[in-house]
Design an enzyme around this catalytic site. Structure first.
Site, PDB file in Angstrom:
ATOM      1  N   GLU A 127       0.829  -1.211   0.000  1.00  0.00           N
ATOM      2  CA  GLU A 127       0.000   0.000   0.000  1.00  0.00           C
ATOM      3  C   GLU A 127       0.863   1.261   0.000  1.00  0.00           C
ATOM      4  OE1 GLU A 127      -3.068   0.331  -0.490  1.00  0.00           O
ATOM      5  OE2 GLU A 127      -3.940  -1.644  -0.157  1.00  0.00           O
ATOM      6  N   ASP A 298      -4.678  -9.665  -8.077  1.00  0.00           N
ATOM      7  CA  ASP A 298      -5.042  -8.830  -9.218  1.00  0.00           C
ATOM      8  C   ASP A 298      -3.879  -8.081  -9.860  1.00  0.00           C
ATOM      9  OD1 ASP A 298      -4.785  -7.366  -6.910  1.00  0.00           O
ATOM     10  OD2 ASP A 298      -6.681  -6.281  -7.086  1.00  0.00           O
ATOM     11  N   GLU A 393     -18.878  -5.167  -2.962  1.00  0.00           N
ATOM     12  CA  GLU A 393     -17.576  -5.746  -2.660  1.00  0.00           C
ATOM     13  C   GLU A 393     -17.514  -7.218  -3.026  1.00  0.00           C
ATOM     14  OE1 GLU A 393     -14.618  -3.672  -0.428  1.00  0.00           O
ATOM     15  OE2 GLU A 393     -15.417  -3.392  -2.442  1.00  0.00           O
ATOM     16  N   GLU A 412     -11.832   0.430  -9.809  1.00  0.00           N
ATOM     17  CA  GLU A 412     -11.521  -0.571 -10.828  1.00  0.00           C
ATOM     18  C   GLU A 412     -12.504  -0.560 -11.993  1.00  0.00           C
ATOM     19  OE1 GLU A 412      -9.273  -1.525  -7.260  1.00  0.00           O
ATOM     20  OE2 GLU A 412     -11.405  -1.113  -7.569  1.00  0.00           O
ATOM     21  N   THR A 498      -1.109   0.716 -10.515  1.00  0.00           N
ATOM     22  CA  THR A 498      -2.363   0.165 -10.008  1.00  0.00           C
ATOM     23  C   THR A 498      -3.086   1.144  -9.092  1.00  0.00           C
ATOM     24  OG1 THR A 498      -3.334  -1.870  -9.103  1.00  0.00           O
ATOM     25  CG2 THR A 498      -1.443  -0.917  -7.926  1.00  0.00           C
TER      26      THR A 498
END
Length: 1004
Positions: A127, A298, A393, A412, A498
């Site tokens: 993160e 992902d 979610e 996304e 990302t």
């Protein structure tokens, strides 16, 4: 019988506003862009007023929030909140992209003056890398002028924003990135953690292959830290760490991130799938051993492709292509829309749900060039948004209900929607963007910012504004509407991370790849890759039934009758709504009514395999046991690929090409065939089949040269022998109107032919090349074949529930001999049998959703080998979707115009003649039109036509019998006569070649 009035009416409907007028004008897109800017400013300036210098804003209570010191185990906050003004740092490059130079400069100054990483806070490496490190690097590139902006890009003040280079800036953000990178790279250290690596005690054993998931910014990895991490967390650091290395010249960061990436990849299963969790110590996968594309895995796939784009190193593309193939083979559902969890070792489906993070995948498919796949997977998520007003979610695809109704304004789906619009320019994606914007404003905008949604049904909110709501979600929404933004005009290796941060490396920083293993790594780059471009998108077209007017309706166009283009015109568009469990309420009916037809049903898609396993045998038709470990006498590697000397028992994995041009061998035996590599097949037995075929071609060409003048009418057996070799030629279709004084074609199309048994064509042995009359009453029923007389064509859309001819036609076809039907829905055999039962003499199949390439189909559907005799003597013509296949017009539109023209003259019919395509067999020379008559008789006209076709075929054969040994291997890439074929498509990275030629090209 063809109802001409109906067809005229349909042509008129093509001009209705529903089909042809855009509602997204430039002014409207600018209006939506500015509404998006207002939403961003509302969130950003409320953070500055109420949240700064804390990491996040609490929009309901109008306060700031940092790490939760009272609960160190609260990963939901402590993983991302490091007491480093997260939101300000994460959104700084968004200010530049949105053209706000003043706010960008102020933000850079504030970050330099106030942000510090010298804090004893334990944060998540992944993160912090994507949110903080990536943003610092992107902002540094803007401030230093590494990303120069073109003049007059869109913003509030165009006079001030020609460049975001700050004259006073001295690289402070890059210095901060180095400081943070030095702290994050300690996640690979093992000394002081109570954890040892390897048997030795040397310095090299102080570093592990994978980073710990969390690190203390001041102390590094603390003793007792968990060794569990996830695939995405450990393997998705390469973009930011490599950029840091390239900008500073320090390879440490890139080396560690690359080592972690390939350590993960090397532990893929036998079927090419990755697990979700892995232990950084034992390097073993952590149960449950499930593989998917959502949270936990992902961004690994995303960074595999984007690392190739940014860095140009072929090894990353190799990883992406193999992993993408495994995903498409095992994780993609049979319906072709959902991607659910499967066993990583067997590919067996074990998951019932999809998560919101997996909505990034359509955007990745766009970058990879798989536009049709991207459209389908995006449609599934779009219908979730339509149903809930956001992406839940978690959604159970079996029960068709959400398991978790939260929506923290994730980006996304918005990101994928943006990429699809840039690739297709289909206005559906602008419509979706407008819906997203309206929903965010109505559901999430509150007095002090933008709140996360706790329950999409009840509207309950959570007192948290995630930084990605501004740094990604609203950024991609803004770019969707800002057509003139420099990002939308860039064609370089610039990528979004990302977390939505823009990174760019110029040519001076595209260094030779860092080689982890000097013996096995090869220096292969994107610059030498032969196919580094994506196919151009072709929008679909559908031909709707013209006789669907309900007497209860006053206006026929209430049903959207006519020719409709775009994504909403896809035959599987409504099927995606069904998959999401979206019922037809009033709002849905109002949105989709113009695209519905009350007499048609939506298509249930059936996906073709993305990968095929083939067991080679040189003895055609025989079976043999698999050789599980082909030795070097059979298979070995050279500098251009792999050499297969003996095919017997060798298994190959064949994968669809994303450009739709056939297949590639991606695995031979247990070896990976990488991008740009070839498979050279030198098996003597297999070459014998090619050589025998070549001798037949040579003999036929010689006979043709000797007998061309005698091969006109009834004496053309040698010509027929030559044609037998090419059983699936490219053909030209010419359309005529009966009873016209001038016998000239009113339309021309190209397609592929499939023939079954007997001679492929009686072109020169027929006694009838072209009739001097196109009166259907004077044309006797004849067997349909290439170069048959012009025959009437019957448009199958007269049967509204049977466009694909998958059901029997009750009434016999009285005055038409050919049927035009739509591809799909059932096997080719079933279509042929239904056509024969109705009295048709042949079928022409067109593809409403494919590309413009000529289709050369398989003769039979799967599992129907025993019925092959039923097709003896049949000929079928396959057309591409035909957007610009007939005189520059769409096939179906042109046929409607021709039919309307025929109707003006009274009782006339639409006729079609099928000839060998001059462009397909002779390099583009035109076959003389039947109307190009000089002086002389019809017999002379027949003779000229026949001679022209004979010459065309002769030239085609001459091209095919060029001396192969006089060419280099690399020059044979497009010589499809020497490649393997599967499902009537070429396996393009194979070359069947004699050993002597191979030795010459190797210098031996």
């Amino acid at each position: 019988m063809v109802h001409l009035a109906g067809w005229v009416y349909t042509v008129l409907l093509l001009l209705t506003p529903t089909a042809s007028i855009s509602i997204f004008t430039s002014d409207k897109k600018i209006q939506l862009r500015e509404r998006t800017r207002e939403l961003f400013n509302h969130g950003y300036y409320n953070y500055l007023d109420h949240g700064f210098p804390f990491d996040e804003l609490k929009p309901l209570s109008c306060k700031g929030r940092g790490p939760n010191a009272a609960d160190p185990a609260n990963g939901a906050f402590n993983d991302v909140c490091g007491d480093y003004s997260l939101t300000l740092v994460d959104v700084i490059d968004t200010l530049a992209i949105m053209g706000n130079r003043t706010a960008f400069e102020q933000g850079v100054r504030t970050i330099i003056q106030t942000v510090s990483f010298d804090k004893s806070n334990k944060i998540q490496v992944f993160e912090s890398t994507i949110r903080i490190l990536g943003s610092l690097l992107s902002a540094h590139q803007f401030a230093s002028g590494d990303i120069p902006l073109p003049k007059h890009h869109s913003s509030v003040d165009r006079a001030q924003d020609e460049d975001f280079k700050l004259d006073w800036y001295k690289g402070e953000l890059l210095d901060m990135a180095v400081d943070l990178g030095d702290r994050l790279v300690k996640a690979w250290e093992r000394s002081g953690t109570g954890f040892s690596v390897g048997k030795g005690r040397g310095k090299e054993n102080m570093w592990g292959d994978l980073p710990f998931a969390r690190v203390n910014l001041k102390k590094g990895v603390v003793k007792g830290e968990t060794t569990a991490t996830c695939t995405a967390g450990a393997g998705s650091l390469i973009l930011e760490f490599a950029t840091l290395s390239r900008l500073t010249g320090d390879p440490r960061y890139e080396t560690q991130a690359k080592k972690a990436f390939f350590t993960i990849w090397e532990r893929r299963s036998e079927v090419g799938l990755l697990g979700n969790g892995i232990d950084v110590g034992s390097l073993e996968w952590i149960p449950p051993l499930i593989s998917h594309i959502g949270a936990g895995t992902d961004s690994f796939f995303e960074y595999a492709l984007k690392a190739w784009i940014l860095l140009g190193e072929q090894s990353y593309l190799d990883v992406f292509e193999e992993s993408y193939g495994a995903i498409m083979r095992y994780v993609r559902g049979e319906e072709g829309f959902w991607f659910r969890g499967v066993s990583m070792h067997t590919g067996e489906r074990i998951g019932l749900t999809v998560d919101s993070l997996a909505a990034f995948f359509p955007g990745l498919q766009v970058l990879a060039g798989d536009l049709n796949g991207a459209i389908k997977s995006h449609l599934a998520y779009w219908n979730l948004w339509r149903r809930y007003g956001g992406i839940p979610e978690s959604f159970n695809v079996v029960e068709k209900k959400a398991d978790d109704l939260g929506y923290p304004i994730r980006p996304e789906f918005v990101e994928s929607n943006y990429f699809l619009y840039r690739a297709t320019k289909d206005e559906l994606y602008l419509e979706i963007g407008e819906r997203i914007l309206n929903d965010l404003i109505s559901k999430a905008k509150v007095r002090c910012g933008i709140a996360s949604v706790k329950n999409l049904i009840t509207g309950e909110l959570t007192d948290r504004m995630e930084s990605f709501a501004l740094s990604e979600t609203i950024k991609y929404l803004y770019l969707l509407f800002d057509e003139d933004n420099f990002v939308n005009k860039d064609h370089s290796n610039m990528v979004f991370t990302t977390e939505g941060h823009l990174l760019y490396l110029d040519a001076s920083r595209l260094l030779p790849p860092i080689r982890l293993n000097e013996k096995t790594d090869t220096k292969r780059s994107r610059l030498s890759h032969p196919e580094s471009t994506c196919p151009v998108y072709r929008s679909p077209r559908l031909l709707y039934n013209p006789y669907s007017i309900n007497s209860k309706r006053e206006r026929a166009d209430d049903y959207g009758i006519g020719l409709l283009g775009g994504i909403k015109g896809r035959s599987d568009y409504d099927f995606a709504r069904h998959l999401a469990g979206l019922t037809i309420n009033r709002a849905i009916r109002r949105q989709d009514l113009p695209f519905w037809n009350p007499h048609l049903m939506c298509e249930t898609p059936k996906e073709e395999p993305y990968m095929i396993d083939v067991l080679f045998t040189a003895d055609m038709g025989s079976s043999n046991e698999e050789d599980l470990q082909p030795n070097s006498e059979k298979l070995f590697k050279n500098d251009q690929g792999w050499i297969l000397r003996n095919t017997t028992g060798v298994r190959a994995q064949v994968t669809k090409r994303l450009d739709g041009k056939g297949y590639d061998v991606t695995k031979i035996g247990h070896h990976r065939v990488k991008s740009g590599e070839k498979l050279f097949i030198t098996d003597i037995n297999l070459n014998k089949h090619y050589d025998d075929n070549q001798k037949q071609i040579d003999q036929a060409a010689e006979e043709l040269a000797l007998n061309r003048q005698n091969s006109l009418f009834g004496q053309g057996q040698s010509f027929s022998n030559a044609l037998q070799i090419e059983r699936n030629p490219t053909v030209q279709l010419k359309f005529y109107i009966s009873n016209r004084s001038q016998k000239e074609a009113v339309g021309v199309a190209r397609g592929g032919a499939a023939t079954f048994g007997g001679l492929i064509s009686p072109c020169l042995s027929s006694s009838f090349i072209f009739s001097d009359t196109t009166d259907p009453e004077r044309i006797q029923p004849t067997k349909f074949n290439i170069c048959s007389p012009p025959l009437p064509i019957h448009l199958a859309s007269s049967y509204p529930l049977n466009l694909d001819l998958c059901s029997p036609i009750v009434s016999q076809i009285e005055d038409a001999h050919l049927l035009l039907v739509r591809r799909g829905g059932c096997t080719f055999l079933q279509k042929v049998l239904n056509a024969k039962a109705a009295g048709a003499s042949g079928i022409i199949i067109w593809d409403p959703a494919g590309g413009e390439q000529i289709i050369q189909p398989s003769s039979l559907g799967e599992g129907e080998e025993e019925d092959e005799s039923l097709l003896e003597g049949e000929v079928a013509i396959f057309l591409p979707e035909g957007r610009k296949m007939v005189n520059g017009l769409a096939l179906e539109k042109k046929l409607l115009e021709i039919q309307a023209e025929a109707n003006e003259g009274g009782s006339r019919s639409l006729l079609v003649e099928v000839l060998l395509d001059p462009e397909g067999v002779s390099g583009g020379e035109d076959i003389p039109k039947p109307s190009d008559r000089g002086s002389g008789s019809i017999e002379q006209d027949k003779k000229r036509t026949a001679q022209s076709q004979a010459a065309a075929v002769s030239e085609a054969i001459a091209r095919r019998i060029k001396n192969l040994s006089s060419q280099s291997i690399l020059s044979q890439e497009e010589d499809l006569s020497r490649v393997l074929w599967i499902n009537d498509a070429p396996v393009r990275n194979t070359i069947v070649i004699g050993q002597d030629v191979l030795d010459r090209n190797r210098g031996g």
